[in-house]
Design a protein around this motif. Structure first.
Motif, short mmCIF file in Angstrom:
data_model
loop_
_atom_site.label_atom_id
_atom_site.label_comp_id
_atom_site.label_asym_id
_atom_site.label_seq_id
_atom_site.Cartn_x
_atom_site.Cartn_y
_atom_site.Cartn_z
N UNK A 52 0.81 -1.22 0.00
CA UNK A 52 0.00 0.00 0.00
C UNK A 52 0.84 1.27 0.00
N UNK A 53 0.14 2.41 -0.05
CA UNK A 53 0.80 3.68 -0.34
C UNK A 53 1.82 4.09 0.70
N UNK A 54 1.66 3.67 1.97
CA UNK A 54 2.62 4.08 2.98
C UNK A 54 4.00 3.48 2.75
N UNK A 62 12.09 8.68 -0.24
CA UNK A 62 11.68 7.85 0.89
C UNK A 62 10.20 7.50 0.77
N UNK A 63 9.85 6.35 1.32
CA UNK A 63 8.43 6.00 1.38
C UNK A 63 7.73 6.90 2.38
N UNK A 64 6.41 6.93 2.33
CA UNK A 64 5.65 7.73 3.29
C UNK A 64 5.87 7.22 4.72
N UNK A 65 6.00 5.90 4.88
CA UNK A 65 6.30 5.34 6.20
C UNK A 65 7.64 5.85 6.70
N UNK A 66 8.66 5.83 5.85
CA UNK A 66 9.98 6.29 6.26
C UNK A 66 9.96 7.76 6.64
N UNK A 67 9.22 8.56 5.88
CA UNK A 67 9.10 9.98 6.22
C UNK A 67 8.42 10.15 7.57
N UNK A 68 7.43 9.31 7.87
CA UNK A 68 6.68 9.44 9.12
C UNK A 68 7.51 9.02 10.32
N UNK A 69 8.25 7.91 10.23
CA UNK A 69 9.03 7.46 11.39
C UNK A 69 10.17 8.42 11.70
N UNK A 98 9.40 -3.34 8.74
CA UNK A 98 10.63 -3.45 9.54
C UNK A 98 11.84 -3.06 8.71
N UNK A 99 11.90 -3.52 7.46
CA UNK A 99 13.03 -3.22 6.60
C UNK A 99 13.16 -1.73 6.33
N UNK A 100 12.05 -1.09 6.00
CA UNK A 100 12.11 0.34 5.69
C UNK A 100 12.43 1.17 6.92
N UNK A 145 0.68 7.60 6.16
CA UNK A 145 0.54 7.89 4.73
C UNK A 145 0.27 9.37 4.44
N UNK A 146 0.75 10.26 5.32
CA UNK A 146 0.58 11.69 5.09
C UNK A 146 1.89 12.32 4.62
#
Length: 508
Positions: A52-54, A62-69, A98-100, A145-146
């Protein structure tokens, strides 16, 4: 008594009540909580059920998840930020999550939801984990995902919200609207506070277009960002009051859960009894009603926020050329205006004379949509799924905990895959009932288990795996192992795998 004095009195009363309910000590420590369980079907064909998009770099590398963490890095103020955020994600996304996260230099606590139950149970699991050792930390709950452009502005808003949260209030960040939008929920503002925040009068659902225009014209409604700042004990007490069944199910699920390597697994049977509900419906919409569990405040966030809920939102969030176009990848515009085009599969996308058009190309699908109709993509994906087409759920390139495979060709009774195994990783020991396989090493060294044999293969060497024979592929080297796999047989589905041993704890 002034509004500010009354608000301060309520804040103190709410804090005392929450303290009594929780029995935990107050804490000026922030724990970031990342809610990463969404599917993002409106961003198909990039975002799909299994990826999914995150997990995708929609607006950057970077993915949206990586930007968020990474979003709370550099936060300064009177609150200490925990080094380990809590991430709540789904079973199918846990390895990529976990990988990202690891690639971002963040060591996170990852809670794997046994089933999807929306955001309220997810936040409850995080609150229970955050208070497991008797600590009553302040959670900053953020969807994964923001997109947020101005991180210092975000930090300033969170610092204000955290001060309210410490005193027993549920704080949320609201976005002063720039236009009428039917895709967002709204928050009606109550009394203004000295720090720029407002009491929450009430939450309102996504409005029709005419009502959204009235909200924006009134100036007393902000968009609901979905970012919440709340002490763990306050959230748990509020949920217990409003939805005891969900509270009890999540408590039992976490209490009987188990560590699984890098992940924590709540008990599936207990979690399955939790009703499915969002944070808004379960708790926030009760603020401002007779059943309200506590007070709420909304803090303004002006930071280039976007929920990236549609391709139109992605276009809006990105830099544009002089004609209002956005290009990603191999894209050429000629006489186009206000269009978004993305080439993800490497092919050239050319747009001539288009206006307000979305074009997204991937390895196995192409989307062409009017920007005014992007909300209809969710229904489109549902129709594709009804046809049992794989493009609804998976990409041609499929991530696995050991690496990935790319289905580059298929036909009647055969399929060709490119398989890449990360250094030190290995596939499960497995067997197939309906297919045989040929493996050709393109790059790296393969350690092959075939029946009772075990041997090494180097570049340009190959082997054959007969139908019904146990086998395993490993990469003992320090560089990625790349092979071409040719499958042949009467059935080539991914469910024709019998696993006998698996490093990653997967079952059939």
């Amino acid at each position: 008594m002034t509004n500010e004095a009354r608000t301060e009195d309520r804040l103190k009363t709410g804090a005392a009540s929450a303290e009594a309910d929780s029995g935990a000590s107050r804490c000026r420590r922030i724990v970031p909580v990342i809610l990463a369980g969404g599917s993002g079907t409106r961003l198909w064909p990039m975002s799909r059920e299994q990826f999914p998009k995150q997990l995708i770099g929609i607006v950057g590398r970077d993915s949206l998840l990586q930007a968020t963490v990474s979003r709370m890095k550099g936060f300064s103020g009177d609150f200490e930020v925990a080094a380990e955020p809590i991430i709540v994600c789904g079973e199918e996304h846990r390895f990529t999550t976990e990988e990202q996260t690891r690639e971002s230099g963040v060591d996170a606590r990852i809670i794997v939801e046994p089933a999807r139950r929306d955001t309220a149970p997810a936040l409850t699991l995080a609150a229970l984990a955050a208070s497991k050792d008797g600590e009553d930390a302040i959670m900053v709950a953020m969807p994964a995902d923001h997109s947020i452009a101005d991180i210092p502005a975000l930090h300033r808003a969170i610092a204000i919200a955290a001060e309210h949260a410490e005193r027993g209030v549920i704080a949320t960040l609201g976005i002063p609207p720039t236009r009428p939008d039917t895709g967002f929920g709204y928050i009606r503002l109550g009394a203004a506070l000295e720090d720029g925040a407002h009491e929450i009068d009430r939450f309102v659902e996504k409005p029709a277009a005419e009502l959204a225009a009235q909200y924006v014209a009134a100036g007393t409604y902000w968009w609901n960002s979905g970012i919440f700042v709340v002490r763990a004990s306050v959230w748990l007490a509020a949920l217990q009051k409003l939805n005891g069944e969900m509270h009890a199910a999540c408590c039992a699920a976490l209490g009987e859960g188990k560590d699984d390597g890098k992940f924590f697994r709540p008990a599936a049977a207990q979690f399955g009894r939790a009703p499915s509900d969002s944070i808004d419906y379960a708790v926030m919409e009760h603020i401002g009603t007779p059943s309200k569990p506590c007070d709420g405040v909304v803090v303004p966030l002006v930071a280039g926020w976007s929920d990236l809920g549609s391709w139109d939102a992605v276009w809006d969030a990105m830099d544009k050329d002089d004609s209002g176009n956005v290009a990603s990848g191999r894209v050429v515009f000629e006489g186009a205006t206000s269009s978004y085009a993305r080439s993800e599969g490497g092919r050239l996308v050319a747009c001539v004379g288009t206006t307000n058009i979305i074009v997204v190309e991937t390895d196995d699908a192409v989307l062409v949509a009017d920007r005014s109709r992007v909300q209809d993509i969710k229904g489109l994906v549902a129709r594709i799924r009804e046809q049992h087409a794989p493009e609804a759920d998976t990409h041609r390139k499929v991530r696995r905990p050991w690496g990935f495979y790319d289905s580059i060709e298929h036909g009647e009774r055969f399929q060709v895959k490119r398989i890449v195994v990360s250094p030190g990783s290995k596939l499960s020991l497995q067997m197939h009932h309906h297919r045989a396989e040929h493996w050709i090493v393109v790059c790296g060294t393969a350690l092959v288990t075939r029946g009772e044999e075990q041997f090494l293969l180097s570049e340009n060497e190959s082997t054959f795996i007969p139908l019904g024979v146990r086998h395993r592929l490993e990469n003992p080297g320090k560089v990625p192992l790349e092979i071409i796999e040719v499958q042949s047989g009467s059935y080539l589905g991914e469910d024709d795998i019998v696993r006998f041993d698996d490093t990653y704890g997967r079952c059939n």
